[in-house]
Scaffold this motif. Sequence first.
Motif, mmCIF file in Angstrom:
data_model
loop_
_atom_site.group_PDB
_atom_site.id
_atom_site.type_symbol
_atom_site.label_atom_id
_atom_site.label_comp_id
_atom_site.label_asym_id
_atom_site.label_seq_id
_atom_site.Cartn_x
_atom_site.Cartn_y
_atom_site.Cartn_z
ATOM 1 N N UNK A 235 5.557 17.381 0.469
ATOM 2 C CA UNK A 235 5.477 17.192 1.919
ATOM 3 C C UNK A 235 4.890 15.830 2.269
ATOM 4 N N UNK A 236 3.846 15.443 1.556
ATOM 5 C CA UNK A 236 3.238 14.130 1.803
ATOM 6 C C UNK A 236 4.231 13.007 1.504
ATOM 7 N N UNK A 237 4.995 13.174 0.443
ATOM 8 C CA UNK A 237 5.994 12.170 0.079
ATOM 9 C C UNK A 237 7.071 12.068 1.146
ATOM 10 N N UNK B 135 0.826 -1.210 0.000
ATOM 11 C CA UNK B 135 0.000 0.000 0.000
ATOM 12 C C UNK B 135 0.861 1.261 0.000
ATOM 13 N N UNK B 136 1.938 1.246 0.756
ATOM 14 C CA UNK B 136 2.845 2.385 0.804
ATOM 15 C C UNK B 136 3.501 2.622 -0.554
ATOM 16 N N UNK B 137 3.968 1.552 -1.177
ATOM 17 C CA UNK B 137 4.577 1.672 -2.506
ATOM 18 C C UNK B 137 3.573 2.196 -3.533
ATOM 19 N N UNK C 73 1.665 9.467 -5.779
ATOM 20 C CA UNK C 73 2.161 10.816 -5.493
ATOM 21 C C UNK C 73 3.148 11.259 -6.568
ATOM 22 N N UNK C 74 4.044 10.374 -6.962
ATOM 23 C CA UNK C 74 5.025 10.726 -7.990
ATOM 24 C C UNK C 74 4.349 11.072 -9.312
ATOM 25 N N UNK C 75 3.301 10.335 -9.679
ATOM 26 C CA UNK C 75 2.559 10.643 -10.902
ATOM 27 C C UNK C 75 1.868 11.994 -10.776
ATOM 28 N N UNK C 76 1.294 12.257 -9.591
ATOM 29 C CA UNK C 76 0.635 13.543 -9.376
ATOM 30 C C UNK C 76 1.649 14.690 -9.422
ATOM 31 N N UNK C 77 2.833 14.446 -8.889
ATOM 32 C CA UNK C 77 3.890 15.469 -8.934
ATOM 33 C C UNK C 77 4.243 15.781 -10.388
ATOM 34 N N UNK C 78 4.377 14.758 -11.205
ATOM 35 C CA UNK C 78 4.658 14.980 -12.627
ATOM 36 C C UNK C 78 3.572 15.841 -13.272
ATOM 37 N N UNK C 79 2.315 15.548 -12.940
ATOM 38 C CA UNK C 79 1.204 16.328 -13.510
ATOM 39 C C UNK C 79 1.247 17.776 -13.043
ATOM 40 N N UNK D 146 2.201 23.423 -13.857
ATOM 41 C CA UNK D 146 2.836 24.463 -13.032
ATOM 42 C C UNK D 146 1.980 24.879 -11.829
ATOM 43 N N UNK D 147 1.481 23.856 -11.112
ATOM 44 C CA UNK D 147 0.677 24.095 -9.910
ATOM 45 C C UNK D 147 1.598 24.001 -8.692
ATOM 46 N N UNK D 148 2.174 25.128 -8.328
ATOM 47 C CA UNK D 148 3.184 25.153 -7.267
ATOM 48 C C UNK D 148 2.609 24.729 -5.911
ATOM 49 N N UNK D 149 1.411 25.168 -5.590
ATOM 50 C CA UNK D 149 0.802 24.835 -4.308
ATOM 51 C C UNK D 149 0.597 23.341 -4.138
ATOM 52 N N UNK D 150 0.022 22.704 -5.160
ATOM 53 C CA UNK D 150 -0.203 21.253 -5.101
ATOM 54 C C UNK D 150 1.131 20.509 -5.093
ATOM 55 N N UNK D 151 2.089 21.016 -5.864
ATOM 56 C CA UNK D 151 3.409 20.405 -5.902
ATOM 57 C C UNK D 151 4.030 20.379 -4.501
ATOM 58 N N UNK D 152 3.996 21.510 -3.811
ATOM 59 C CA UNK D 152 4.590 21.585 -2.471
ATOM 60 C C UNK D 152 3.869 20.672 -1.483
ATOM 61 N N UNK D 153 2.540 20.596 -1.601
ATOM 62 C CA UNK D 153 1.769 19.715 -0.724
ATOM 63 C C UNK D 153 2.138 18.248 -0.960
ATOM 64 N N UNK D 154 2.259 17.874 -2.229
ATOM 65 C CA UNK D 154 2.605 16.489 -2.557
ATOM 66 C C UNK D 154 4.020 16.134 -2.090
#
Length: 63
Positions: A57-59, A28-30, A36-42, A47-55
């Motif tokens: 942190x979660x990572x 589940x962790x993997x 998260x990595x796929x969402x970071x790429x998106x 260029x969504x800096x706010x979502x990028x920073x949140x992701x």
Amino acid sequence: MENNLLNAPQPVNVMDSLFAEMVLDKALLDFRKDQILKEIDQTLQVRDKGKFLRLIEELKIIS
């Protein structure tokens, strides 16, 4: 009577249960890390800096 014995609950090996739980937790962790990595790429593509920073942190938290 023999039929009832075959359906009787089997003793649970605690070590097997713990190992199974650890394997499931790791899977589940993997899976979540991959998500998260796929969402970071998106977020980088759009260029969504706010979502990028949140992701990021979660990572950090789950790594």
